[in-house]
Design a protein around this motif. Structure first.
Motif, mmCIF file in Angstrom:
data_model
loop_
_atom_site.group_PDB
_atom_site.id
_atom_site.type_symbol
_atom_site.label_atom_id
_atom_site.label_comp_id
_atom_site.label_asym_id
_atom_site.label_seq_id
_atom_site.Cartn_x
_atom_site.Cartn_y
_atom_site.Cartn_z
ATOM 1 N N LEU A 38 -0.967 10.867 4.436
ATOM 2 C CA LEU A 38 -1.085 10.714 5.878
ATOM 3 C C LEU A 38 -0.558 9.358 6.354
ATOM 4 O O LEU A 38 -0.169 9.215 7.523
ATOM 5 N N ASN A 39 -0.528 8.365 5.466
ATOM 6 C CA ASN A 39 -0.094 7.009 5.839
ATOM 7 C C ASN A 39 0.871 6.460 4.790
ATOM 8 O O ASN A 39 0.571 5.481 4.100
ATOM 9 N N PRO A 40 2.034 7.068 4.634
ATOM 10 C CA PRO A 40 2.972 6.648 3.572
ATOM 11 C C PRO A 40 3.553 5.258 3.791
ATOM 12 O O PRO A 40 4.058 4.651 2.853
ATOM 13 N N GLY A 41 3.480 4.743 5.015
ATOM 14 C CA GLY A 41 4.060 3.433 5.283
ATOM 15 C C GLY A 41 3.078 2.286 5.159
ATOM 16 O O GLY A 41 3.445 1.117 5.369
ATOM 17 N N SER A 42 1.837 2.573 4.787
ATOM 18 C CA SER A 42 0.810 1.528 4.704
ATOM 19 C C SER A 42 1.019 0.650 3.463
ATOM 20 O O SER A 42 1.060 1.157 2.330
ATOM 21 N N GLN A 43 1.150 -0.655 3.676
ATOM 22 C CA GLN A 43 1.301 -1.588 2.554
ATOM 23 C C GLN A 43 0.019 -1.682 1.728
ATOM 24 O O GLN A 43 0.061 -1.838 0.511
ATOM 25 N N VAL A 44 -1.113 -1.567 2.413
ATOM 26 C CA VAL A 44 -2.405 -1.618 1.705
ATOM 27 C C VAL A 44 -2.518 -0.446 0.741
ATOM 28 O O VAL A 44 -2.875 -0.602 -0.440
ATOM 29 N N LEU A 45 -2.184 0.752 1.237
ATOM 30 C CA LEU A 45 -2.265 1.942 0.375
ATOM 31 C C LEU A 45 -1.196 1.914 -0.709
ATOM 32 O O LEU A 45 -1.406 2.471 -1.803
ATOM 33 N N ALA A 46 -0.056 1.275 -0.423
ATOM 34 C CA ALA A 46 0.991 1.159 -1.445
ATOM 35 C C ALA A 46 0.492 0.333 -2.623
ATOM 36 O O ALA A 46 0.765 0.651 -3.799
ATOM 37 N N ILE A 47 -0.254 -0.731 -2.309
ATOM 38 C CA ILE A 47 -0.832 -1.565 -3.383
ATOM 39 C C ILE A 47 -1.859 -0.773 -4.171
ATOM 40 O O ILE A 47 -1.877 -0.805 -5.408
ATOM 41 N N TRP A 48 -2.718 0.000 -3.455
ATOM 42 C CA TRP A 48 -3.711 0.818 -4.151
ATOM 43 C C TRP A 48 -3.045 1.922 -4.984
ATOM 44 O O TRP A 48 -3.546 2.272 -6.058
#
Length: 414
Positions: A38-48
């Motif tokens: 749902l949030n492919p552009g999130s840097q936070v989720l990219a790190i996770w």
């Protein structure tokens, strides 16, 4: 609320994301995929995403059994075992001193560190020269049990231990962090070696019993060709495992330090109270004076071990106060021992043993004073933990120098 929604809701709250993960890691992993879609552009989720899905390369050096330090460890372990067995053959015939067995272990431990640390050539030459000189010197001493020879036998391993420390620290031998790392290595090495030695002892007992069942006594053969070889080779293996950051020893060591400090303090206080109540006098009783010095060295060792396992935490805790109490207790013991030694020197004259014990007690007394002052400043928030560690690490060469004096000078003087 589903965890995936909670993840999205707390993108700006790292603490809450970490709490959610630790509360239920498996559910977090499963729900994370939906949040990530749902949030492919999130840097936070990219790190996770990298944290949850990161995998080591299949051909990484860490997993290879044929990396450089593993091969060097194997070769040096075999050499240590064979050389120790060879030395024991001559020691058993009383052609040389049994102390020569240290040259079947310590030079190879030093060689392992040198091979992996690549020190400057002058350090390498110093190490080689001092090990050779020590070996030649030991075998020029007469095989008699007089005081000066026995003192040399006791202090030579200490001097060689300092040489191994030079190999360990390499080009950083002047720096406190390198010396502290060597002290930590010794504590972790001792724990790991003891664990493996106990396992080896159980295997030896089982092997002995199995052969007894068939009417064979292989004890002498097994000791000479398996136990002796294994004990020497195991030292190199333990050095390799500790230097490879084996978590077993590193995780156990701090807990042992925290457990032993209060136990040693309580035991020694009870012992000293008992000694006073029964009227023991270190001024007149030589054996009791020696036990006093043994207690002193034990307290110093436990205190140093506890200090080296304190890590970098600048916050004071109960262990620091226990260590400070141990240092005060050690100073009291050392002061009594020094008074008794001076009394015996003035009453009974100079002997190698009395001079050696006097010198050691003076060195320990000065070191304890330094550590005590550093601890007082730390407990008063006037200095950091590093000042205490400096009081330990910067004093190590002095112990090595004294060991060299007793080893090389006393047999000549006395």
């Amino acid at each position: 609320m589903e965890i995936s929604n909670l993840i999205i809701k707390n993108l700006a709250n790292p603490h809450e994301l970490e709490r959610l993960f630790r509360k239920d890691p498996e559910t977090f992993r499963k729900s994370f995929t939906q949040a990530w879609e749902l949030n492919p552009g999130s840097q936070v989720l990219a790190i996770w995403f990298e944290r949850l899905n990161f995998k080591e390369s299949a051909n990484t050096e860490k997993s290879s059994l044929f990396q450089k330090d593993f091969i060097s460890m194997g070769i040096l372990a075999l050499l240590a075992g064979f050389v120790s067995r060879f030395i024991f053959q001559f020691a058993e015939q009383h052609a040389i001193a049994h102390l020569n067995l240290v040259f079947g272990i310590l030079p190879f431990v030093a060689a392992y560190f040198v091979y992996n640390n690549f020190p400057r050539k002058n350090i390498l030459y110093i190490l080689i020269a001092l090990f050779i000189i020590s070996g030649i010197y030991l075998n020029t001493l007469p095989l008699v049990q007089n005081d000066s020879i026995v003192l040399a036998y006791i202090h030579l391993p200490i001097f060689l231990w300092v040489l191994v420390g030079l190999a360990f620290t390499g080009n950083d031998y002047r720096k406190g962090f390198a010396r502290l790392a060597y002290l930590k290595f010794n504590g972790e090495f001792g724990i790991l070696y003891a664990i493996m030695a106990i396992s080896g002892g159980l295997l030896t007992a089982l092997t002995m019993q199995l052969f007894r069942f068939v009417g064979m006594d292989i004890a002498e053969f097994y000791f000479k060709n398996v136990v002796l070889f294994g004990a020497a080779a195991l030292a190199i293996v333990a050095a390799y495992l500790v230097s490879r950051n084996l978590k077993l020893a590193k995780n156990i060591a701090p807990y042992i330090a925290k457990i032993f400090s209060p136990l040693v303090l309580v035991t020694l206080v009870a012992y000293l109270v008992t000694v006073i109540s029964v009227g023991k006098n270190p001024f007149m009783d030589r054996d009791f004076l020696l036990s006093f010095n043994g207690i002193l060295l034990a307290v110093l060792a436990v205190t140093i071990f506890s200090i080296t396992e304190s890590g970098k935490d600048e916050k004071k805790n109960i262990s620091d106060y226990l260590n400070f109490a141990l240092i005060i207790l050690a100073l009291i013991i050392d002061s009594v021992a020094l008074s008794a030694i001076v009394f015996r020197l003035s009453s009974y004259g100079i002997t190698p043993n009395r001079i050696a014990v006097l010198g050691l007690n003076l060195l320990v007394w000065a070191n304890l004073i330094w550590i005590m002052i550093a601890y007082m400043r730390f407990l008063q928030n006037k200095a950091g933990l590093s000042s205490i560690q400096d009081a330990v690490t910067k004093y190590l060469p002095i112990y090595g120098l004294w060991a060299a004096i007793v080893t090389f000078m006393f047999p000549l003087i006395f």
